[in-house]
Write a protein that holds these residues in place. Structure first.
Motif, PDB file in Angstrom:
ATOM      1  N   ASP A   1       2.482   9.556  -4.130  1.00 43.53           N
ATOM      2  CA  ASP A   1       3.827  10.124  -4.095  1.00 43.53           C
ATOM      3  C   ASP A   1       4.896   9.108  -4.461  1.00 43.53           C
ATOM      4  O   ASP A   1       6.069   9.461  -4.598  1.00 43.53           O
ATOM      5  CB  ASP A   1       4.123  10.717  -2.717  1.00 43.53           C
ATOM      6  N   ARG A   2       4.505   7.826  -4.629  1.00 44.19           N
ATOM      7  CA  ARG A   2       5.459   6.803  -5.040  1.00 44.19           C
ATOM      8  C   ARG A   2       5.097   6.166  -6.372  1.00 44.19           C
ATOM      9  O   ARG A   2       5.980   5.770  -7.124  1.00 44.19           O
ATOM     10  CB  ARG A   2       5.574   5.715  -3.967  1.00 44.19           C
ATOM     11  N   ASP A   3       3.814   6.038  -6.646  1.00 43.79           N
ATOM     12  CA  ASP A   3       3.392   5.452  -7.911  1.00 43.79           C
ATOM     13  C   ASP A   3       3.945   6.286  -9.069  1.00 43.79           C
ATOM     14  O   ASP A   3       3.746   7.507  -9.100  1.00 43.79           O
ATOM     15  CB  ASP A   3       1.865   5.408  -7.986  1.00 43.79           C
TER      16      ASP A   3
ATOM     17  N   SER B   1       1.164   8.385 -11.149  1.00 44.38           N
ATOM     18  CA  SER B   1       0.562   9.479 -10.380  1.00 44.38           C
ATOM     19  C   SER B   1       1.570  10.602 -10.144  1.00 44.38           C
ATOM     20  O   SER B   1       1.239  11.793 -10.247  1.00 44.38           O
ATOM     21  CB  SER B   1       0.046   8.953  -9.037  1.00 44.38           C
TER      22      SER B   1
ATOM     23  N   ASP C   1       0.822  -1.214   0.000  1.00 47.12           N
ATOM     24  CA  ASP C   1       0.000   0.000   0.000  1.00 47.12           C
ATOM     25  C   ASP C   1       0.853   1.260   0.000  1.00 47.12           C
ATOM     26  O   ASP C   1       0.484   2.286  -0.601  1.00 47.12           O
ATOM     27  CB  ASP C   1      -0.942   0.003   1.208  1.00 47.12           C
ATOM     28  N   ILE C   2       2.004   1.211   0.666  1.00 47.90           N
ATOM     29  CA  ILE C   2       2.902   2.368   0.695  1.00 47.90           C
ATOM     30  C   ILE C   2       3.349   2.725  -0.715  1.00 47.90           C
ATOM     31  O   ILE C   2       3.401   3.894  -1.102  1.00 47.90           O
ATOM     32  CB  ILE C   2       4.120   2.075   1.597  1.00 47.90           C
TER      33      ILE C   2
ATOM     34  N   ARG D   1       1.765   2.044  -3.427  1.00 47.29           N
ATOM     35  CA  ARG D   1       0.618   2.407  -4.270  1.00 47.29           C
ATOM     36  C   ARG D   1       0.278   3.894  -4.164  1.00 47.29           C
ATOM     37  O   ARG D   1      -0.423   4.428  -5.015  1.00 47.29           O
ATOM     38  CB  ARG D   1      -0.617   1.595  -3.848  1.00 47.29           C
ATOM     39  N   LYS D   2       0.747   4.555  -3.120  1.00 49.56           N
ATOM     40  CA  LYS D   2       0.380   5.946  -2.886  1.00 49.56           C
ATOM     41  C   LYS D   2       0.884   6.850  -4.011  1.00 49.56           C
ATOM     42  O   LYS D   2       1.879   6.560  -4.674  1.00 49.56           O
ATOM     43  CB  LYS D   2       0.929   6.414  -1.544  1.00 49.56           C
TER      44      LYS D   2
END
Length: 319
Positions: A258-260, A263, A252-253, A255-256
């Motif tokens: 700021d990392r994906d 996005s 999940d981290i 997927r956020k």
């Protein structure tokens, strides 16, 4: 670059869904979450530059201009596939685009790319040869052999390690000692460790490495630190039988927003006034439509000819 990353994401998301709902002729290994490393590197390559890939190679194939229709037909095992349905998901290739093969063997592309780099040096056309591989493959002996030969002969080889911290079902830190980048430094080649989810950063270091190749200055090593959101393959839950090697919270981290990689790049372009929400939505819809058209193409094509295996295996097609 954003368009290409969207195409890769939608293509692999669709493959994941199809594998789960109806099944595919073989297993698929997805690179969802790693799109920036593939697109950033390939954005700096010309069509006739060489590239080898891995068993997780759909993104590399599409990033270098491979056709999504024929890739899907190949994964579906159809005659219209890029390898006439005989290679499957792990062996997509298109020599007309410089894509000289994904490979089911871990580290299998390293020596192939080094050989392509030697050919490029001999033909004196200024071409580069890129090899994508994972951090797990860096523990294969052929990694050292390929770097050694490339360094001694100043071959135009670019070693691109997509370091996602996972070696199949094993956390890489439990099986790999030291820093992978130090292995390349030992051979005296330029080394760059880059945020593999920042497509601009990847493109920047790739540009420098490609320019070195064009000037005849020898190999480079790029380590793109990234993460695969999906499992090793789509049958992972069945294979692990309840076991686990990472937590849902860890996934999940990554997927956020700021990392994906998609996005992040979307938001950056929006902040720079280069891509408003309407433009992004149109690009996203176009990629999705392209993927669905590829599914229809694959499903509507004839199955591969089993007799073709004999023709490919034996000279003259006879045993």
């Amino acid at each position: 670059m954003l368009e290409r990353m969207l195409l890769i994401r939608h293509a692999e998301t669709r493959l994941a869904r199809t594998a789960k709902e109806t099944g595919l002729p073989g297993g698929v290994h997805l690179s969802i979450g790693q799109e920036a490393s593939a697109v950033g590197i390939c954005s700096q390559l010309e069509t006739d530059d060489w590239m080898t890939s891995t068993h997780r190679g759909h993104g590399h194939f599409l990033a270098k201009g491979g056709d999504v229709d024929t890739m899907f037909a190949e994964i579906w095992g159809k005659r219209t596939g890029i390898c006439r349905g005989m290679g499957g998901s792990m062996h997509v290739a298109d020599f007309s685009k410089g894509i000289i093969g994904a490979n089911g063997i871990v580290g299998g592309g390293l020596a192939i790319a080094t050989g392509a780099a030697l050919a490029a040096q001999l033909d004196r056309r200024g071409r580069a040869a890129v090899c994508f591989f994972g951090d797990g493959a860096a523990n294969q002996g052929v990694f050292m052999e390929s770097m050694n030969v490339s360094s001694i002969w100043k071959l135009p080889t670019i070693f691109v390690c997509e370091n996602n911290g996972l070696s199949e079902f094993t956390v890489s830190s439990t099986v790999t000692a030291g820093k992978l980048a130090d292995r390349a430094r030992a051979f005296g080649m330029p080394v760059e460790v880059v945020d593999g989810n920042d497509v601009r950063a990847v493109a920047s270091v790739a540009r420098a490495a490609v320019e070195r190749c064009r000037r005849g200055e020898g190999p480079s090593y790029i380590e793109a630190v990234t993460y695969r959101i999906h499992g090793h393959l789509e049958a992972e839950d069945l294979i692990l039988a309840g076991g686990s090697y990472r937590t849902p919270e860890e996934i999940d981290i990554w997927r956020k927003a700021d990392r994906d990689p998609i996005s992040r790049f979307r938001d950056l372009l929006a902040a720079e006034g280069l891509c408003d929400p309407e433009t992004f939505a149109a690009m996203d819809d176009a990629a999705l439509e392209q993927v669905e058209a590829a599914v229809a193409f694959a499903e509507g094509s004839e199955a591969a000819d089993p007799d073709l295996a004999r023709q490919l295996m034996f000279v003259g097609g006879e045993g």
